[in-house]
Design a protein around this motif. Structure first.
Motif, short mmCIF file in Angstrom:
data_model
loop_
_atom_site.label_atom_id
_atom_site.label_comp_id
_atom_site.label_asym_id
_atom_site.label_seq_id
_atom_site.Cartn_x
_atom_site.Cartn_y
_atom_site.Cartn_z
N ASP A 54 14.86 45.88 -24.54
CA ASP A 54 16.33 46.02 -25.90
C ASP A 54 14.96 45.23 -26.67
OD1 ASP A 54 19.18 46.62 -25.28
OD2 ASP A 54 19.14 44.96 -24.06
N SER A 55 14.64 45.06 -27.22
CA SER A 55 12.71 44.48 -28.11
C SER A 55 12.87 45.32 -28.79
CB SER A 55 12.36 42.93 -27.38
OG SER A 55 12.89 41.60 -27.27
N ALA A 56 12.15 46.48 -27.59
CA ALA A 56 11.40 47.18 -28.39
C ALA A 56 11.82 48.37 -28.85
CB ALA A 56 10.53 47.62 -26.67
N LEU A 57 12.89 48.47 -28.33
CA LEU A 57 14.71 49.60 -29.50
C LEU A 57 14.40 49.08 -30.37
CD1 LEU A 57 15.24 51.59 -27.73
CD2 LEU A 57 13.94 51.23 -26.48
N HIS A 66 -0.78 47.99 -36.54
CA HIS A 66 -0.51 46.58 -35.50
C HIS A 66 0.26 47.12 -34.45
CE1 HIS A 66 -0.12 44.11 -39.21
NE2 HIS A 66 -0.82 45.49 -39.25
N ALA A 67 0.44 46.61 -32.95
CA ALA A 67 0.95 46.33 -31.68
C ALA A 67 1.54 45.39 -31.78
CB ALA A 67 -0.35 46.95 -30.30
N LEU A 68 3.14 46.10 -31.98
CA LEU A 68 4.46 44.88 -30.98
C LEU A 68 3.66 45.53 -29.80
CD1 LEU A 68 4.01 45.25 -34.11
CD2 LEU A 68 6.08 46.14 -33.65
N VAL A 69 3.60 44.26 -28.78
CA VAL A 69 4.28 44.54 -26.66
C VAL A 69 5.23 43.66 -27.11
CG1 VAL A 69 2.77 43.43 -25.04
CG2 VAL A 69 1.95 44.40 -27.08
N PHE A 70 6.33 44.70 -25.81
CA PHE A 70 7.73 43.98 -25.29
C PHE A 70 7.50 44.36 -24.16
CE2 PHE A 70 8.47 44.52 -30.20
CZ PHE A 70 8.85 43.14 -30.87
N PHE A 71 7.57 43.25 -23.19
CA PHE A 71 6.96 44.16 -21.75
C PHE A 71 7.71 42.50 -21.39
CE2 PHE A 71 2.52 45.65 -22.16
CZ PHE A 71 2.83 46.48 -22.63
N GLY A 72 8.67 42.20 -21.99
CA GLY A 72 9.56 40.66 -21.00
C GLY A 72 8.87 39.50 -21.02
N LEU A 73 9.33 38.35 -20.33
CA LEU A 73 9.21 37.30 -20.90
C LEU A 73 9.31 37.11 -19.28
CD1 LEU A 73 11.49 35.98 -22.98
CD2 LEU A 73 9.27 36.05 -23.28
N ALA A 74 8.01 36.22 -18.50
CA ALA A 74 7.72 35.69 -17.58
C ALA A 74 7.52 34.01 -17.72
CB ALA A 74 6.56 35.98 -16.51
N ALA A 117 17.74 49.07 -22.22
CA ALA A 117 18.05 48.59 -23.45
C ALA A 117 19.57 49.69 -24.01
CB ALA A 117 17.03 49.91 -24.64
N VAL A 118 20.05 49.26 -24.60
CA VAL A 118 21.68 49.82 -25.24
C VAL A 118 21.86 50.95 -25.38
CG1 VAL A 118 23.55 49.44 -26.15
CG2 VAL A 118 22.44 47.28 -25.98
N ASP A 119 22.39 51.75 -24.34
CA ASP A 119 22.24 53.22 -24.84
C ASP A 119 22.63 53.82 -26.12
OD1 ASP A 119 22.03 52.93 -21.73
OD2 ASP A 119 24.51 54.04 -22.02
N ALA A 120 23.16 53.10 -27.06
CA ALA A 120 23.46 53.05 -28.31
C ALA A 120 21.85 53.54 -29.33
CB ALA A 120 24.12 52.54 -29.20
N SER A 121 21.16 52.49 -28.96
CA SER A 121 19.21 52.44 -28.99
C SER A 121 18.66 53.44 -28.85
CB SER A 121 19.13 51.24 -28.76
OG SER A 121 19.62 49.64 -28.53
N VAL A 122 18.95 53.37 -27.73
CA VAL A 122 18.34 54.43 -27.09
C VAL A 122 18.73 56.25 -27.74
CG1 VAL A 122 17.32 55.73 -24.53
CG2 VAL A 122 17.89 53.50 -24.63
N ALA A 123 19.76 56.50 -27.85
CA ALA A 123 20.67 57.80 -28.43
C ALA A 123 19.99 57.85 -29.87
CB ALA A 123 21.52 57.43 -27.97
N THR A 124 19.98 56.39 -30.55
CA THR A 124 19.60 56.25 -32.36
C THR A 124 18.40 57.04 -32.23
OG1 THR A 124 21.03 55.44 -32.61
CG2 THR A 124 19.27 55.37 -33.97
N MET A 125 17.22 55.88 -31.35
CA MET A 125 16.10 56.28 -30.30
C MET A 125 15.11 57.50 -30.98
SD MET A 125 12.76 56.68 -28.83
CE MET A 125 13.73 56.24 -27.49
#
Ligand code: FAD
Length: 343
Positions: free
Chosen positions: A159-162, A240-248, A186-194
């Motif tokens: 979701d963060s990346a999308l 710029h690189a925006l990295v959203f690989f989740g949290l550990a 990620a939320v389906d609607a976000s993927v569809a918009t992307m």
């Protein structure tokens, strides 16, 4: 400096319920968490998944449980400091000086560590040259305005990346999304918009691919090399690189507080849940004692007993009386309930 009875390190379910148990005994708490939302694993790892073993609640999602806990502790008006990591806990006389990464300092009479599996940290990008561009690789976005009219590559498929793709298309000069798979978390609607943006030629998409190298000069990023699963590499212009690989989770600073640590857990006694340092307690997933089970309901029990132990420590020589919430004057006062009205 904020004066309080107890600082609670961690706003997971056990840290939140600790506020309630302390409040019932008339003790004030300040809660600190390194992530920006209360809820710990329930929010970070499984907000939509059902939990079936909270007594009295046949089923609720991770997010719903956290909402209910937040509602339950509302009457006790704890301080909530989110997005701050507790970095130092130092004894000072009968008290503790607790410091956070955001510069907040507390003086508290006791500390409860409810740090779960540790402090959640963004998973880092591992690619050649990544250390050369610290100012151009971002794991948290504070000011989206800085990406205006810049070339931005976004890494991840959650979701963060999308969300950032959708936010920055139209603001950035060009956005490229790089995801190691072709399915998204990620939320389906976000993927569809992307995908709509990609079809319209408004952004670039690299699926089943990774950023393998960062290139530039004098700490200024100019491009990234994207390599797909067949080994084919493409150079993508990016400042710029925006990295959203989740949290550990990482045990982090807790390891440096001089406590008796046993493989990323803190040894406590099973009566007071006190650590090897008197006045510092540990509840929830982070503690260890014979028979320990990493379950939310076990953490709730631990929080209740730790609260009694803390009250006893703060008022030595006085008996701490058990209060049922049904008849507790503190509960009635905090909820504005007048039991005699019902009689
Ligand atoms: P956590 O939830 O881990 O929260 C700890 C918090 O402390 C984190 O937010 C962290 O950022 C913060 N923190 C750590 N160090 C610092 C620091 N130095 N400064 C500031 N903040 C810090 N349990 C059940 O009982 N029933 C279930 O059905 C269930 N299902 C689960 C499903 C999944 C997929 C997972 C992963 C776990 C599940 N669990 C379940 C386990 C349950 O989520 C944990 O037992 C529970 O979250 C522990 O709560 P906690 O408050 O101890 O710690």
């Amino acid at each position: 400096m904020i004066q309080t009875d107890v600082v609670i390190v961690g706003a997971g379910p056990c840290g939140l319920f600790q506020v309630f148990e302390l409040g019932l005994l008339g003790l004030k708490a300040e809660v600190v968490d390194s992530i920006r939302q209360a809820g710990g694993q329930c929010i970070e790892l499984y907000p939509d998944k059902p939990i079936y073993d909270i007594p009295g609640i046949p089923v609720c999602t991770g997010e719903e449980l956290v909402e209910r806990l937040m509602k339950q502790i509302e009457p006790f008006e704890c301080g909530m400091h989110l997005g701050e990591e507790v970095t130092e806990v130092e004894p000072e006389g009968d008290t503790f000086i607790v410091k956070t990464s955001a510069g907040t300092t507390f003086q508290s009479k006791a500390v409860v560590i409810a740090g779960g599996v540790g402090s959640f940290q963004p998973r880092p990008l591992r690619a050649a040259g990544v250390d050369e561009f610290p100012a151009c690789v971002h794991y948290r976005i504070k000011d989206p305005g800085r990406f205006e009219d810049r070339n931005v590559v976004i890494l991840g498929g959650g979701d963060s990346a999308l969300d950032w793709v959708l936010e920055l298309v139209g603001i950035a000069r060009r956005v490229a999304l790089v995801h190691r798979r072709d399915a998204y978390r990620a939320v389906d609607a976000s993927v569809a918009t992307m995908r709509e943006f990609v079809r319209a030629g408004r952004m670039d998409l690299f699926e089943n691919a990774k950023v393998t190298k960062l290139e530039g000069r004098n700490g200024v990023l100019e491009s990234v090399i994207v390599t797909d699963k067949d080994g084919k590499s493409t150079s993508v212009v990016a400042e710029h690189a925006l990295v959203f690989f989740g949290l550990a989770p990482k045990l982090g600073p807790i390891a440096n507080w001089g406590l008796d640590i046993n493989r990323k857990t803190i040894n406590v006694d099973a009566e007071r849940f006190e650590t090897s340092t008197p006045g510092i307690y540990a509840v929830g997933d982070i503690n260890q004692y014979p028979g320990k089970k990493k379950l939310i309901l076990c953490g709730f029990h631990e929080a209740a007993l730790a609260a009694f132990a803390i009250k006893q420590r703060l008022e030595p020589g006085k008996k701490v009386h058990l209060q049922y919430t049904t008849t507790s004057p503190i509960m009635h006062e905090r909820l504005g309930v007048h039991p005699e009205d019902d009689e």
